[in-house]
Write a protein that holds these residues in place. Structure first.
Motif, PDB file in Angstrom:
ATOM      1  N   PRO A 155      50.648  37.795  29.825  1.00 13.40           N
ATOM      2  CA  PRO A 155      49.656  36.762  30.188  1.00 13.40           C
ATOM      3  C   PRO A 155      49.748  36.352  31.650  1.00 13.40           C
ATOM      4  O   PRO A 155      48.731  36.114  32.294  1.00 13.40           O
ATOM      5  N   VAL A 156      50.967  36.279  32.183  1.00  7.13           N
ATOM      6  CA  VAL A 156      51.128  35.901  33.591  1.00  7.13           C
ATOM      7  C   VAL A 156      50.504  36.978  34.476  1.00  7.13           C
ATOM      8  O   VAL A 156      49.803  36.692  35.451  1.00  7.13           O
ATOM      9  N   LEU A 157      50.730  38.238  34.102  1.00  7.64           N
ATOM     10  CA  LEU A 157      50.150  39.352  34.863  1.00  7.64           C
ATOM     11  C   LEU A 157      48.622  39.274  34.846  1.00  7.64           C
ATOM     12  O   LEU A 157      47.975  39.365  35.887  1.00  7.64           O
ATOM     13  N   ALA A 158      48.058  39.083  33.651  1.00  9.74           N
ATOM     14  CA  ALA A 158      46.595  39.035  33.527  1.00  9.74           C
ATOM     15  C   ALA A 158      46.024  37.868  34.329  1.00  9.74           C
ATOM     16  O   ALA A 158      45.016  37.999  35.016  1.00  9.74           O
ATOM     17  N   VAL A 216      51.421  39.724  24.303  1.00  8.74           N
ATOM     18  CA  VAL A 216      50.443  40.811  24.302  1.00  8.74           C
ATOM     19  C   VAL A 216      49.070  40.281  23.883  1.00  8.74           C
ATOM     20  O   VAL A 216      48.043  40.617  24.486  1.00  8.74           O
ATOM     21  N   GLY A 217      49.060  39.407  22.872  1.00 13.05           N
ATOM     22  CA  GLY A 217      47.794  38.858  22.379  1.00 13.05           C
ATOM     23  C   GLY A 217      47.079  38.017  23.430  1.00 13.05           C
ATOM     24  O   GLY A 217      45.950  38.302  23.818  1.00 13.05           O
ATOM     25  N   VAL A 218      47.774  36.997  23.913  1.00 10.72           N
ATOM     26  CA  VAL A 218      47.162  36.100  24.905  1.00 10.72           C
ATOM     27  C   VAL A 218      46.889  36.857  26.206  1.00 10.72           C
ATOM     28  O   VAL A 218      45.863  36.646  26.865  1.00 10.72           O
ATOM     29  N   GLY A 219      47.796  37.779  26.549  1.00  9.05           N
ATOM     30  CA  GLY A 219      47.609  38.596  27.752  1.00  9.05           C
ATOM     31  C   GLY A 219      46.309  39.387  27.680  1.00  9.05           C
ATOM     32  O   GLY A 219      45.532  39.416  28.637  1.00  9.05           O
ATOM     33  N   SER A 220      46.056  40.023  26.539  1.00 11.07           N
ATOM     34  CA  SER A 220      44.825  40.799  26.381  1.00 11.07           C
ATOM     35  C   SER A 220      43.611  39.908  26.520  1.00 11.07           C
ATOM     36  O   SER A 220      42.620  40.271  27.162  1.00 11.07           O
ATOM     37  N   LEU A 221      43.715  38.735  25.918  1.00 13.69           N
ATOM     38  CA  LEU A 221      42.595  37.789  25.973  1.00 13.69           C
ATOM     39  C   LEU A 221      42.302  37.388  27.429  1.00 13.69           C
ATOM     40  O   LEU A 221      41.163  37.450  27.889  1.00 13.69           O
ATOM     41  N   LEU A 222      43.368  37.005  28.144  1.00 13.13           N
ATOM     42  CA  LEU A 222      43.203  36.610  29.550  1.00 13.13           C
ATOM     43  C   LEU A 222      42.669  37.771  30.379  1.00 13.13           C
ATOM     44  O   LEU A 222      41.852  37.598  31.279  1.00 13.13           O
ATOM     45  N   TYR A 223      43.128  38.982  30.045  1.00 10.92           N
ATOM     46  CA  TYR A 223      42.668  40.165  30.760  1.00 10.92           C
ATOM     47  C   TYR A 223      41.163  40.342  30.571  1.00 10.92           C
ATOM     48  O   TYR A 223      40.421  40.578  31.525  1.00 10.92           O
ATOM     49  N   ILE A 224      40.710  40.197  29.324  1.00 19.20           N
ATOM     50  CA  ILE A 224      39.281  40.389  29.037  1.00 19.20           C
ATOM     51  C   ILE A 224      38.431  39.316  29.728  1.00 19.20           C
ATOM     52  O   ILE A 224      37.408  39.613  30.345  1.00 19.20           O
TER      53      ILE A 224
END
Lengths: 236, 303
Positions: A155-158, A216-224
């Motif tokens: 999530p931090v990366l995204a 992974v979940g929140v990261g994907s969300l932030l990425y999208i």
């Protein structure tokens, strides 16, 4: 298309210190333990019967900090490559979709961080062997402490990538990044929902896997969200 | 007539301000289209919209008879572009810069050397772009835009900030591309003189509106000629001409005759000579395209 963009992105990060940083992060984390064990090895070995376990725990104290710092620096570097002469306009005037441009940048960063995590595992193992620690090498624990933080930092990366790419002023992602590093440093005091706490693998239930899955979940969300924001915006 | 590029009522608004307003741009195959306008008129915004970098507020764009909104990728495969200041990666060499584009565009490796030859950078292939002069960077930008063998080349102010020899170099290069490779070229500039010798068609934009769009010959016709005459006694001369039915203007000590046929001018001079006025000079004054351009943009402002 994405393969071509990735090749181009890997070419663009040449001579920019990306690879050096990828190496420096994990090396730094283990080097701190070299100092620690160099100065007071006997004392440290007395602290626990599980010499390897205690050693890995010591190493992983600094992993989240190095990881978040790495994310901040690498994302900022990554966007500076395109920002420097505003190459975004040239890149996006090519027959590529903005979605793939964004995905390519993220993939390069994720790969670099993965290599860092892999190196961290090697360095940890290597120095542990040099220390001649007693007992079986706990490979499971070693893997966990090397790669769980990697997934938990998503999530931090995204978030950093999103801010760095859409900000006109690079002071913004750096400011958020510095704040993130401070938050990561004080992970013990943070509530469980804060993304900067996750790489430390601490939570109420004492189950590191929760941080990985949440990450992974929140990261994907932030990425999208970040990707669609990038697609929506006009190119500077 | 089939157009390679055609926009219909193209409009882009930034907040309340209309940067581009109902633009109907038409470019035929094989043309060099000079896109002119003062700074801030909306040239770059238009070009960014044409390349899909910005989304128009309203209006449509067709390039190669296809809709840009839905066929962006397939259109851009056939378009080369250079937008404003050249973009490059300073830490990479000229070759590596083009290699990064080549990977995305999927063209053969040999193309890199080809385009470097075309723009005359083959002797600095392996030098870092950091140390290039502005002219060299601009040429690298053009090389980059040629990588995919484009049918349509969009160049936004390609001569901006170059010295006179650099401008001539780029001009020759563009001429060569249009004549030898048959590429249709859209080139924007705020200086008419830059596209004067290049363009076959001119579009003039001011405050977001296209105020002129036609061949450069039509524009030249606006370049009215007038004859100016300097005499010892202007007052007397004007009266003499007026009494013979020739209207004149008076400016800076010179008598100005509006556009007249050769015979009428001969007549006017004969009258003056016969009336005993001493004629010092008879000169033809031609308005340059630059003046027409300025006048056009000024007229628009007065409205």
């Amino acid at each position: 298309m994405i393969k071509n963009l990735l090749c181009a992105d890997f070419l663009k990060i040449k001579r920019k210190g990306f690879w050096f940083l990828t190496f420096l992060g994990p090396f730094g984390v283990v080097a701190l333990q070299m100092v620690n064990y160099g100065v007071r090895k006997d004392y440290l070995l007395q602290q626990s019967n599980d010499e390897w376990g205690y050693y890995i725990l010591n190493v992983s104290t600094f992993t989240p900090l190095a990881l978040v710092l790495g994310v901040v620096i690498l994302t900022s570097f990554m966007t500076s490559v395109e920002n420097e002469t505003n190459a975004w306009k040239q890149l996006i005037a090519f027959p590529v979709t903005k979605i793939s441009v964004y995905l390519s940048k993220l993939t390069v960063l994720a790969l670099l961080l993965f290599i860092s995590s892999f190196l961290l595992m090697l360095f940890t193992l290597g120095f542990g062997m040099i220390l001649e620690l007693q007992g079986q090498i706990p490979y499971g624990k070693l893997l966990k402490h090397s790669f769980y933080p990697y997934f938990a930092v998503t999530p931090v990366l995204a978030l950093q990538l999103w801010i760095a790419i859409v900000s006109k002023n690079q002071g913004v992602p750096i400011a958020v990044g510095v704040l993130g590093v401070i938050l990561t440093y004080s992970a013990y005091l943070l509530p469980d929902w804060m993304i900067w706490k996750w790489p430390s693998l601490i939570n109420e239930w004492d189950e590191p896997l929760i941080n990985v899955l949440l990450g992974v979940g929140v990261g994907s969300l932030l990425y999208i969200i970040g990707m669609f924001d990038f697609v929506r915006r006009d190119v500077k | 007539m089939e157009y390679i590029l055609e926009t219909k009522e193209l409009t882009k608004r930034f907040g309340k301000e209309e940067a581009v307003s109902k633009l109907d741009m038409k470019i035929k195959k094989g043309e060099i289209y000079g896109f002119l306008g003062p700074n801030g008129a909306g040239k770059t915004t238009t070009i960014r919209i044409l390349l899909g970098l910005m989304k128009p507020t309203s209006g449509s764009i067709r390039i190669f008879q296809e809709n840009l909104d839905t066929e962006r990728i397939s259109i851009l495969k056939r378009v080369g572009s250079l937008v404003e200041n050249p973009s490059y990666y300073p830490h990479l060499t000229a070759y590596e810069n083009l290699e990064a584009s080549r990977k995305i565009l999927e063209v053969p490796k040999a193309r890199i050397q080809e385009v470097l030859n075309i723009v005359g950078l083959s002797d600095v292939t392996n030098k870092k772009v950091k140390g290039f002069s502005l002219g060299m960077k601009q040429r690298l930008g053009i090389a980059n835009s040629l990588m995919n063998n484009p049918e349509l080349l969009i160049l936004d102010e390609p001569t901006n900030g170059l010295d006179p020899s650099g401008i001539i170099e780029i001009r020759n290069l563009i001429n060569r591309l249009a004549n030898e490779a048959g590429i249709t070229i859209l080139i924007s500039s705020h200086l008419l003189s830059e596209v004067d010798q290049l363009a076959t068609t001119v579009g003039i934009i001011n405050k977001g509106k296209l105020i002129f769009q036609d061949s450069i010959d039509v524009m030249r016709r606006y370049a009215q000629q007038s004859i100016s005459i300097k005499v010892n006694d202007s007052e007397k001369a004007r009266n003499m001409l007026f009494s013979n039915g020739i209207k004149t203007n008076y400016e800076n000590g010179r008598i100005l005759l509006p556009e007249l046929a050769d015979m009428e001018i001969a007549e006017a001079i004969r009258i003056l000579v016969e009336s005993g006025v001493s004629i010092y000079r008879v000169e033809e004054e031609k308005r340059s395209l630059e003046e027409i351009f300025l006048q056009m943009t000024r007229e628009e402002e007065d409205d």
